[in-house]
Scaffold this motif. Sequence first.
Motif, mmCIF file in Angstrom:
data_model
loop_
_atom_site.group_PDB
_atom_site.id
_atom_site.type_symbol
_atom_site.label_atom_id
_atom_site.label_comp_id
_atom_site.label_asym_id
_atom_site.label_seq_id
_atom_site.Cartn_x
_atom_site.Cartn_y
_atom_site.Cartn_z
ATOM 1 N N VAL A 156 0.852 -1.188 0.000
ATOM 2 C CA VAL A 156 0.000 0.000 0.000
ATOM 3 C C VAL A 156 0.888 1.238 0.000
ATOM 4 N N VAL A 157 0.376 2.298 -0.607
ATOM 5 C CA VAL A 157 1.048 3.595 -0.603
ATOM 6 C C VAL A 157 0.088 4.608 -0.014
ATOM 7 N N VAL A 158 0.526 5.348 0.992
ATOM 8 C CA VAL A 158 -0.322 6.340 1.660
ATOM 9 C C VAL A 158 0.391 7.683 1.640
ATOM 10 N N ASP A 159 -0.325 8.721 1.158
ATOM 11 C CA ASP A 159 0.273 10.061 1.125
ATOM 12 C C ASP A 159 -0.739 11.126 1.529
ATOM 13 N N THR A 160 -1.756 10.711 2.276
ATOM 14 C CA THR A 160 -2.844 11.640 2.604
ATOM 15 C C THR A 160 -2.458 12.653 3.674
ATOM 16 N N GLU A 161 -1.477 12.323 4.515
ATOM 17 C CA GLU A 161 -1.077 13.227 5.591
ATOM 18 C C GLU A 161 0.262 13.882 5.266
ATOM 19 N N ARG A 162 0.542 14.982 5.992
ATOM 20 C CA ARG A 162 1.782 15.722 5.745
ATOM 21 C C ARG A 162 2.945 15.215 6.602
ATOM 22 N N GLN A 163 2.643 14.332 7.528
ATOM 23 C CA GLN A 163 3.701 13.800 8.377
ATOM 24 C C GLN A 163 3.929 12.318 8.069
ATOM 25 N N PHE A 164 5.201 11.956 7.997
ATOM 26 C CA PHE A 164 5.567 10.569 7.699
ATOM 27 C C PHE A 164 4.966 9.608 8.723
ATOM 28 N N SER A 165 5.026 9.979 9.998
ATOM 29 C CA SER A 165 4.541 9.076 11.051
ATOM 30 C C SER A 165 3.051 8.796 10.909
ATOM 31 N N GLN A 166 2.283 9.812 10.509
ATOM 32 C CA GLN A 166 0.844 9.620 10.339
ATOM 33 C C GLN A 166 0.558 8.726 9.137
ATOM 34 N N ASN A 167 1.275 8.932 8.045
ATOM 35 C CA ASN A 167 1.093 8.075 6.869
ATOM 36 C C ASN A 167 1.514 6.635 7.166
ATOM 37 N N ARG A 168 2.561 6.500 7.985
ATOM 38 C CA ARG A 168 2.998 5.156 8.369
ATOM 39 C C ARG A 168 1.903 4.444 9.163
ATOM 40 N N ARG A 169 1.321 5.167 10.124
ATOM 41 C CA ARG A 169 0.251 4.573 10.931
ATOM 42 C C ARG A 169 -0.930 4.168 10.060
ATOM 43 N N LEU A 170 -1.322 5.020 9.118
ATOM 44 C CA LEU A 170 -2.436 4.706 8.235
ATOM 45 C C LEU A 170 -2.121 3.524 7.319
ATOM 46 N N ALA A 171 -0.876 3.469 6.851
ATOM 47 C CA ALA A 171 -0.484 2.370 5.967
ATOM 48 C C ALA A 171 -0.556 1.032 6.699
ATOM 49 N N LEU A 172 -0.091 0.986 7.931
ATOM 50 C CA LEU A 172 -0.143 -0.259 8.706
ATOM 51 C C LEU A 172 -1.595 -0.686 8.952
ATOM 52 N N GLU A 173 -2.448 0.282 9.270
ATOM 53 C CA GLU A 173 -3.847 -0.057 9.511
ATOM 54 C C GLU A 173 -4.520 -0.541 8.223
ATOM 55 N N LEU A 174 -4.188 0.081 7.089
ATOM 56 C CA LEU A 174 -4.757 -0.338 5.815
ATOM 57 C C LEU A 174 -4.319 -1.756 5.455
ATOM 58 N N LEU A 175 -3.065 -2.071 5.706
ATOM 59 C CA LEU A 175 -2.583 -3.434 5.470
ATOM 60 C C LEU A 175 -3.324 -4.428 6.355
ATOM 61 N N ARG A 176 -3.492 -4.069 7.622
ATOM 62 C CA ARG A 176 -4.187 -4.956 8.555
ATOM 63 C C ARG A 176 -5.614 -5.241 8.063
ATOM 64 N N GLN A 177 -6.311 -4.201 7.599
ATOM 65 C CA GLN A 177 -7.685 -4.357 7.117
ATOM 66 C C GLN A 177 -7.747 -5.224 5.862
ATOM 67 N N ARG A 178 -6.814 -5.012 4.942
ATOM 68 C CA ARG A 178 -6.827 -5.790 3.697
ATOM 69 C C ARG A 178 -6.512 -7.263 3.953
ATOM 70 N N ILE A 179 -5.609 -7.529 4.863
ATOM 71 C CA ILE A 179 -5.278 -8.919 5.197
ATOM 72 C C ILE A 179 -6.478 -9.604 5.843
ATOM 73 N N ALA A 180 -7.159 -8.899 6.749
ATOM 74 C CA ALA A 180 -8.357 -9.467 7.385
ATOM 75 C C ALA A 180 -9.443 -9.727 6.347
ATOM 76 N N HIS A 181 -9.599 -8.813 5.392
ATOM 77 C CA HIS A 181 -10.596 -8.992 4.336
ATOM 78 C C HIS A 181 -10.268 -10.218 3.488
ATOM 79 N N ASP A 182 -9.006 -10.366 3.110
ATOM 80 C CA ASP A 182 -8.607 -11.519 2.294
ATOM 81 C C ASP A 182 -8.836 -12.830 3.050
ATOM 82 N N ASP A 183 -8.589 -12.822 4.361
ATOM 83 C CA ASP A 183 -8.819 -14.030 5.163
ATOM 84 C C ASP A 183 -10.307 -14.380 5.197
ATOM 85 N N ARG A 184 -11.162 -13.355 5.327
ATOM 86 C CA ARG A 184 -12.608 -13.616 5.328
ATOM 87 C C ARG A 184 -13.064 -14.184 3.992
#
Length: 218
Positions: A156-184
């Motif tokens: 995933v690529v995230v660039d919605t926020e102006r801070q690297f740390s915030q984009n990193r947090r969003l990217a990890l959460e997006l990965l977590r959601q996509r993995i859970a979706h694929d498992d379902r």
Amino acid sequence: MSGSAVRPGAAEEHLLLSAGRGPQECAWAVAQLVRRLETEAGRQGLTTRRVQTVPGDRPGTHRSVLLRISGDGVGPFVGSWTGTLCWQAPSPYRADTGRKNWYVVARPCEVDAPRTSFTEADVDVVGCRTGGPGGQHRNKASTAVRATHRPSGLVVVVDTERQFSQNRRLALELLRQRIAHDDREAGRAGTAARWRIHDELVRGDPIRVERPDTGPKH
């Protein structure tokens, strides 16, 4: 049902026996064949457990039985019971029928869809540059994030926020959601595959023909 303990790490498979759309005698045949299978498994040192049972219309009959079979040599054993099975005996319900062959389908199946573990240690996070509104500022600061989950290959690529740390947090959460979706989705696909087994019964040319015991052998 075999009651021997399963050693840690022993192989395990699931086998579904189904009467399909056959008459009540086929549900009777499922019950007889499951008991025969459990007895044979016990002789070979395997452990069986009935994970799910769908009862038939008659007492003691089953439209389907899902078995968990565990132990050394489980693969060849399950293979020897995979396909069309025949229980050969007169109908216990209809004296006027001359039919003696009652067919059942047996197929290995996936029951517990594998769950993809998610830990941040499995994710490679790097800064990257993207375009779009405000992109000039983000490009200079490399605040966008490209996150790769190594075990699954998801990126995933995230660039919605102006801070690297915030984009990193969003990217990890997006990965977590996509993995859970694929498992379902994998779990739903496994359930659908098990339902299709009920319609796979092919009458005739069985891989096994079993009959009632005729009594003690001398």
